[in-house]
Design a protein around this motif. Sequence first.
Motif, PDB file in Angstrom:
ATOM      1  N   CYS A   9      -8.050  53.994   5.558  1.00 39.53           N
ATOM      2  CA  CYS A   9      -8.761  53.796   6.949  1.00 39.53           C
ATOM      3  C   CYS A   9      -9.871  54.888   7.122  1.00 39.53           C
ATOM      4  O   CYS A   9      -9.775  55.824   6.625  1.00 39.53           O
ATOM      5  CB  CYS A   9      -7.686  54.132   8.107  1.00 39.53           C
ATOM      6  N   TYR A  11     -10.581  56.457   9.810  1.00 40.54           N
ATOM      7  CA  TYR A  11     -10.383  57.498  10.767  1.00 40.54           C
ATOM      8  C   TYR A  11      -9.672  58.660  10.456  1.00 40.54           C
ATOM      9  O   TYR A  11     -10.220  59.543   9.892  1.00 40.54           O
ATOM     10  CB  TYR A  11     -10.043  56.467  11.867  1.00 40.54           C
ATOM     11  N   CYS A  12      -8.524  58.752  10.922  1.00 37.44           N
ATOM     12  CA  CYS A  12      -7.529  59.958  10.990  1.00 37.44           C
ATOM     13  C   CYS A  12      -7.146  60.522   9.995  1.00 37.44           C
ATOM     14  O   CYS A  12      -7.016  59.975   8.949  1.00 37.44           O
ATOM     15  CB  CYS A  12      -6.769  59.944  12.278  1.00 37.44           C
ATOM     16  N   GLN A  15      -4.718  58.987   7.015  1.00 39.34           N
ATOM     17  CA  GLN A  15      -5.347  58.226   6.031  1.00 39.34           C
ATOM     18  C   GLN A  15      -4.616  57.278   5.433  1.00 39.34           C
ATOM     19  O   GLN A  15      -4.100  56.931   4.416  1.00 39.34           O
ATOM     20  CB  GLN A  15      -5.741  59.262   4.826  1.00 39.34           C
ATOM     21  N   CYS A  16      -4.328  56.430   6.468  1.00 37.32           N
ATOM     22  CA  CYS A  16      -3.291  55.075   6.288  1.00 37.32           C
ATOM     23  C   CYS A  16      -3.797  54.238   5.042  1.00 37.32           C
ATOM     24  O   CYS A  16      -5.101  53.853   5.041  1.00 37.32           O
ATOM     25  CB  CYS A  16      -3.075  54.112   7.325  1.00 37.32           C
ATOM     26  N   LEU A  44      -0.699  50.115  10.456  1.00 39.01           N
ATOM     27  CA  LEU A  44      -1.759  50.369  10.957  1.00 39.01           C
ATOM     28  C   LEU A  44      -1.822  50.478  12.386  1.00 39.01           C
ATOM     29  O   LEU A  44      -1.237  49.797  13.213  1.00 39.01           O
ATOM     30  CB  LEU A  44      -2.922  49.538  10.384  1.00 39.01           C
ATOM     31  N   CYS A  45      -2.552  51.431  13.107  1.00 38.34           N
ATOM     32  CA  CYS A  45      -2.844  51.220  14.532  1.00 38.34           C
ATOM     33  C   CYS A  45      -4.025  50.357  14.813  1.00 38.34           C
ATOM     34  O   CYS A  45      -4.731  49.782  13.866  1.00 38.34           O
ATOM     35  CB  CYS A  45      -2.961  52.691  15.120  1.00 38.34           C
ATOM     36  N   LYS A  47      -6.854  51.171  15.982  1.00 43.78           N
ATOM     37  CA  LYS A  47      -8.159  51.664  15.342  1.00 43.78           C
ATOM     38  C   LYS A  47      -8.414  51.172  13.850  1.00 43.78           C
ATOM     39  O   LYS A  47      -9.506  50.588  13.485  1.00 43.78           O
ATOM     40  CB  LYS A  47      -8.177  53.064  15.493  1.00 43.78           C
ATOM     41  N   GLY A  48      -7.437  51.396  13.017  1.00 45.12           N
ATOM     42  CA  GLY A  48      -7.419  51.159  11.733  1.00 45.12           C
ATOM     43  C   GLY A  48      -7.522  49.557  11.350  1.00 45.12           C
ATOM     44  O   GLY A  48      -8.617  49.056  10.672  1.00 45.12           O
ATOM     45  N   MET A 178      -2.119  58.856  15.910  1.00 42.49           N
ATOM     46  CA  MET A 178      -1.684  58.175  14.689  1.00 42.49           C
ATOM     47  C   MET A 178      -0.372  57.553  14.652  1.00 42.49           C
ATOM     48  O   MET A 178       0.657  57.860  14.136  1.00 42.49           O
ATOM     49  CB  MET A 178      -2.052  59.267  13.709  1.00 42.49           C
ATOM     50  N   PRO A 180       1.356  55.328  13.344  1.00 45.54           N
ATOM     51  CA  PRO A 180       2.393  55.065  12.152  1.00 45.54           C
ATOM     52  C   PRO A 180       2.953  56.323  11.994  1.00 45.54           C
ATOM     53  O   PRO A 180       4.080  56.250  11.228  1.00 45.54           O
ATOM     54  CB  PRO A 180       1.209  54.684  11.110  1.00 45.54           C
TER      55      PRO A 180
HETATM   56 FE1  SF4 Z   1      -6.424  54.662  10.665  1.00 43.96          FE
HETATM   57 FE2  SF4 Z   1      -4.662  54.579  12.802  1.00 43.96          FE
HETATM   58 FE3  SF4 Z   1      -3.678  55.149  10.322  1.00 43.96          FE
HETATM   59 FE4  SF4 Z   1      -5.078  57.134  11.815  1.00 43.96          FE
HETATM   60  S1  SF4 Z   1      -3.221  56.237  12.223  1.00 43.96           S
HETATM   61  S2  SF4 Z   1      -5.537  56.257   9.455  1.00 43.96           S
HETATM   62  S3  SF4 Z   1      -6.489  55.715  12.688  1.00 43.96           S
HETATM   63  S4  SF4 Z   1      -4.695  53.351  11.088  1.00 43.96           S
END
Ligand code: SF4
Length: 689
Positions: A9, A11-12, A15-16, A44-45, A47-48, A178, A180
């Motif tokens: 991912c 974003y955060c 690192q999914c 995944l959230c 955002k991802g 985050m 997950p």
């Molecule tokens: Fe991406 Fe969401 Fe996973 Fe963070 S928690 S890495 S934003 S999918």
Amino acid sequence: MSDATETHCPYCALQCGMGLRPADGPVPVTVVERPAFPVNQGALCGKGASAAAVLAPGARLTSPLVRVDGELRPASWPQALDRIAAGLAGTAERYGRDAVGVFGGGGLTNEKAYALGKFARVVLGTSAIDYNGRFCMSSAAAGGIRAFGVDRGLPFPVADIPRAGCVILVGGNPAETMPPFVRYLRELKENGGRLIVVDPRRTRTAELADLHLAPRPGTDLALALGMLHLVVADGRTDEEFIAQRTTGWPETRDAAMAHWPEHVEAVTGVPLPQLREAVRLFCGAPTGMVLTARGPEQQAKGTDTVSAWINLCLATGNAGRPYAGYGCLTGQGNGQGGREHGQKADQLPGYRKLDDPAARAHVAAVWGVAPDSLPGPGRSAYELLESLGGEVRALLLMGSNPVVSAPSSTRIAERLGSLDFLAVSDVVLSETAELADVVLPVTQWAEETGTMTNLEGRVVLRRKAVDPPEGVRSDLEVLRALAERLGRPEGFPTEPEEVFEELRRASAGGAADYAGISYPRIAAEDGVFWPCPEPDHPGTPRLFLDRFATPDGRARFTAVQHRPAAEEPDTDYPLRLTTGRVLAQYQSGAQTRRVEALNQAAPGAFVELHPVLAERLGVREGDRVAVVSRRGRTVTPARLTAAIRPDTVFMPFHWPGEANANRHTNPALDPVSRMPEFKACAVRVEAAD
Ligand code: SF4
């Protein structure tokens, strides 16, 4: 998954893992699950899951922009690069090398962070470099180094969390930041473990807790001291662990005993029975963990606050053994790797100190320069931004949006506007890029390969899944092109793996040792934990089991004292403001505000008020209200909720302009980490008209 590129991912810091499948249409890939990646196991959230939307040409920059007659206009790459080189070189010639600044980001890959630090020191010869990770977890890093000799967000894998007996989560809301990660908290409870959440708001994460403590913002340090006082008073310390594996206990014990629980109750607003219950749960469990996030860290006493929580772990023997210890939930995607490879003001690659002669000699040899040619340590992020237009006259900024994310943001926008020259490389035209003289459109996560280091210290590989649109280049190509124009073309490869190979050599022997990590190995093992000094070394998922990374191998207690926030409420500003994130937006929102699905879920800023406070102010749900501080004024709708303390208001910080929460946040700095006090300042709320 067979036709999907395995990657991570954008974003955060979790690192999914995710897969990217080719797609027709303006969005060139589709995000799919990647269940085999152990951290998120396919989850995944939002955002991802929606991240690919920012790859569409309409959502991002595809041409360099150069300011002409006050307006940013499309330009060719040679024109834009020539202008940047002239701006940086001209400033250095006129005012000296330290008048040229570099500002990086915690979302840059390890390769980019490394190359940016090298570019600043070797090509520009400037000490004026820092990055926005300073605003993220620098207090946790400083506290970790102070106690353990090294900073790695979590010194254990996230999979260890459900096997702890009790977890105290201080100032973090992973259910929104985050999601997950929350499965590890749920598993903890399923296993019979206890969860204590410390947060001024009853967040979605706090809803999961066995015990929720809601201290006043800025008083977490007192809370930790109060707990330690009770631990000592109740005879619950682990004397054998203290004697064998720590130093500094007597002074720390005395400092805690000076903080009477009744006084702690008055300072924090947490009832004494709740404090006692927290101690009972934590000390009654076979192992305990304390995890901090931005709440306790983003304070002008953030390092001491982290130390107070670490002290609690050490006094109870909860460190240096499995399923126990202190860890930090790092926020930004590469907040961890970004602070290891040299874009921080005082660091060289491998987490080496810039003022250490041996470290300078090692890195200088890898870079092929004389050690004394390297500049010394520079200013921290806020101090660097504050010096813009003064001592620093030109700035190269990569992957950061301080107009929205820096404290006292109106002031920082003014400082950026007062520069002689500003160049920004970014994926989108952020609010900061709008102020630039030159904007470079660069590749993003799915269009390039590179490594990231997640919150566990696991080095993972982002893989290129799609070609970038025409007109877009990578940050590594930008640095190479600028180095050529500034007279030092050698040493700036544009292939990420080549950069990583050099990073391995530069980090070898340092605290964050990547020497044994390679792209093929990461791909084969789905990530490798540092330190990993040799190719046949297994990596180090759990740190400190035998010894801490201090000279004598013992963890260090640090005696700390509570002190008030830098700005306490008074008659003019009677409320405390705290800030944070919401589920559907990420950091300054530069990317996520361009994703329709996320904007529908979280369309704009708001201020949260307790109904009792709202009634006193005559405010109803949805009313537009002004939040006023010594640094600015914002206007947003009011959101009424009993989930917040009546003496505290909350604003998310993802939006710019009159909704920007960071107009208020206080740039008072922690003396050790130089972290600004984002989490506590004084405001009043009044009718918007
Ligand atoms: Fe991406 Fe969401 Fe996973 Fe963070 S928690 S890495 S934003 S999918």
